[in-house]
Scaffold this motif. Sequence first.
Motif, mmCIF file in Angstrom:
data_model
loop_
_atom_site.group_PDB
_atom_site.id
_atom_site.type_symbol
_atom_site.label_atom_id
_atom_site.label_comp_id
_atom_site.label_asym_id
_atom_site.label_seq_id
_atom_site.Cartn_x
_atom_site.Cartn_y
_atom_site.Cartn_z
ATOM 1 N N SER A 1 38.568 38.064 40.652
ATOM 2 C CA SER A 1 39.798 38.503 41.325
ATOM 3 C C SER A 1 41.006 37.720 40.818
ATOM 4 O O SER A 1 42.132 38.230 40.851
ATOM 5 C CB SER A 1 39.659 38.328 42.841
ATOM 6 O OG SER A 1 39.484 36.946 43.173
ATOM 7 N N ALA A 2 40.772 36.510 40.320
ATOM 8 C CA ALA A 2 41.881 35.676 39.859
ATOM 9 C C ALA A 2 42.119 35.810 38.364
ATOM 10 O O ALA A 2 43.205 35.479 37.872
ATOM 11 C CB ALA A 2 41.620 34.210 40.203
ATOM 12 N N SER A 3 41.126 36.284 37.598
ATOM 13 C CA SER A 3 41.256 36.348 36.147
ATOM 14 C C SER A 3 41.089 37.785 35.681
ATOM 15 O O SER A 3 40.181 38.488 36.122
ATOM 16 C CB SER A 3 40.179 35.462 35.497
ATOM 17 O OG SER A 3 40.184 35.619 34.097
ATOM 18 N N ALA A 4 41.966 38.185 34.755
ATOM 19 C CA ALA A 4 41.903 39.548 34.210
ATOM 20 C C ALA A 4 40.926 39.633 33.045
ATOM 21 O O ALA A 4 40.762 40.707 32.454
ATOM 22 C CB ALA A 4 43.289 39.993 33.773
ATOM 23 N N GLU A 5 40.278 38.535 32.720
ATOM 24 C CA GLU A 5 39.345 38.529 31.609
ATOM 25 C C GLU A 5 38.179 39.469 31.897
ATOM 26 O O GLU A 5 37.636 39.483 32.997
ATOM 27 C CB GLU A 5 38.835 37.095 31.378
ATOM 28 C CG GLU A 5 37.931 36.959 30.171
ATOM 29 C CD GLU A 5 37.447 35.524 30.000
ATOM 30 O OE1 GLU A 5 36.809 35.238 28.977
ATOM 31 O OE2 GLU A 5 37.699 34.687 30.898
ATOM 32 N N ARG A 6 37.770 40.225 30.894
ATOM 33 C CA ARG A 6 36.724 41.223 31.078
ATOM 34 C C ARG A 6 35.342 40.701 30.690
ATOM 35 O O ARG A 6 34.360 41.440 30.761
ATOM 36 C CB ARG A 6 37.016 42.479 30.255
ATOM 37 C CG ARG A 6 38.344 43.137 30.525
ATOM 38 C CD ARG A 6 38.505 43.491 32.006
ATOM 39 N NE ARG A 6 37.462 44.340 32.494
ATOM 40 C CZ ARG A 6 37.446 45.685 32.402
ATOM 41 N NH1 ARG A 6 38.482 46.307 31.845
ATOM 42 N NH2 ARG A 6 36.458 46.386 32.889
ATOM 43 N N LYS A 7 35.245 39.403 30.294
ATOM 44 C CA LYS A 7 33.966 38.842 29.862
ATOM 45 C C LYS A 7 33.063 38.609 31.074
ATOM 46 O O LYS A 7 33.513 38.498 32.209
ATOM 47 C CB LYS A 7 34.210 37.511 29.128
ATOM 48 C CG LYS A 7 32.955 36.889 28.539
ATOM 49 C CD LYS A 7 33.264 35.538 27.892
ATOM 50 C CE LYS A 7 31.987 34.883 27.394
ATOM 51 N NZ LYS A 7 32.216 33.551 26.806
#
Length: 478
Positions: free
Chosen positions: A122-128
């Motif tokens: 929810s805090a990071s837009a990273e898709r990993k």
Amino acid sequence: MAVICLAIIGLEGWRDWSARKQEFLRIESEMRNLAKSLAQHAEDTFNLADAILVDMVDRIEHHGRLSEDIAEMQNSLSGRIQTLQALKTLTVYGEDGFVLSSSLPGHGKVNVRDLAFFQHHSASAERKWFFGPIIRDPLGSEWVLTLSRRLNRPDGSFGGVVQVSIPPRYFANFFGRIDLGSQGSIAIFSATDGKILSRYPYVERVIGIPWTLSRWMLEGGPYGSRTYMSPVDNVERLAGYQRNHVYPVVILTAVSLDEALANWTGEFQIRSVGIAVLICIIGLLGWRLARELRRREQVESELAVLATTDGLTCLANRRTFDHRLETEWLRASRDGAPLSLLLIDVDQFKAYNDIYGHQQGDDCLRKVAKVIAGSVNRPGDFVARYGGEEIAVLLPDTDEPGAAEVAENIRAQVEALALHHEANAPSYTLTISIGSVTQAPALNRSHAGPTELVRMADKALYQAKQDGRNQVAIAKAA
């Protein structure tokens, strides 16, 4: 023998220590290779879980955006998970943290808003993918490992989380197929905080607890080996580890040190017994040899004494006297010192033997010899039985007056014994006659050698007997 025994012990000890070291290296290599293989298995397991996550994210983001559509995917989720033993649950969470769909139905009211994996996405837009810390299963009570991916809305905003739960018992059961002995152990650790993620043998109470000894795995190289004392069961183990280069996990494989060295220990004990027996045999043979050598030395010493000593009087014998006379003559010749010789004969000794018997005669000779030996006190003076009842006294570095004084002292002491001798008139006691001669070999070169000294002493002795016995006669040099 002692050197040989020590050499055998030293060489065998070095060989055993080298063999033990080689066994250590072999086991360390096996543990590292096993850890590498199991790390690859763990990576394959996580890759499988991630492949399912990628597929679910793609399906949801492109084909099932509505909550109703996601809820209808529950049968599909259950079908996919049931065929995979490594995975426990596959769950889709909405942007509010509530369960939208799961392979385990009936958990719609569960909320994971406060869990690490949800907060991360929810805090990071990273898709990993995100490999979360070990947690209690929000859909149950067991420990689980979590692997998750973020769901995005069409505008790229946070839309929820797809998460897979992997039970630690799966790895424990898989590790149990590997034979590491009755006290072997295999464990998975978190590479971020050192917590125990799974372990075989499985111990529930240690799961999720940081391991105090994990620092050497986390801060060292990507792989390695060492010995350690397990805080779980207090077993000393030899371990190898491998850090996975994709996922933050470390695999530790360990075998009990006692069991690892069991073959070497058994061979060492057999060799030790053999070496001990060999050392005992060598020691026994050495002891017996030393004893025989000591006995031989003692016999040789006794023979040497017998060869140089008169058995009756315990004085030096004729052979020893001849050798000593030659030595002292050469020394006196070299040093320019006088050399004196006393030749002593027991008066009327043949008659003494005829009257009192040979045993009494032998006793008489022993007493006379003892008196004569006790009358010369200098270290260089020498007393020997010359033959029969004759005794010779060699006095190095003694002039004529000195020799005469010693001779008179000897004569007086023998007379003082007051041994009755019926055939020795007029005193009827045992007496002796002494012939004395003194020569200076370095000054007088007219003589033939030490034999001349004996001849002159014998001539003086004859003169003493002719003059009435029990007296000292002094020979004069020609």
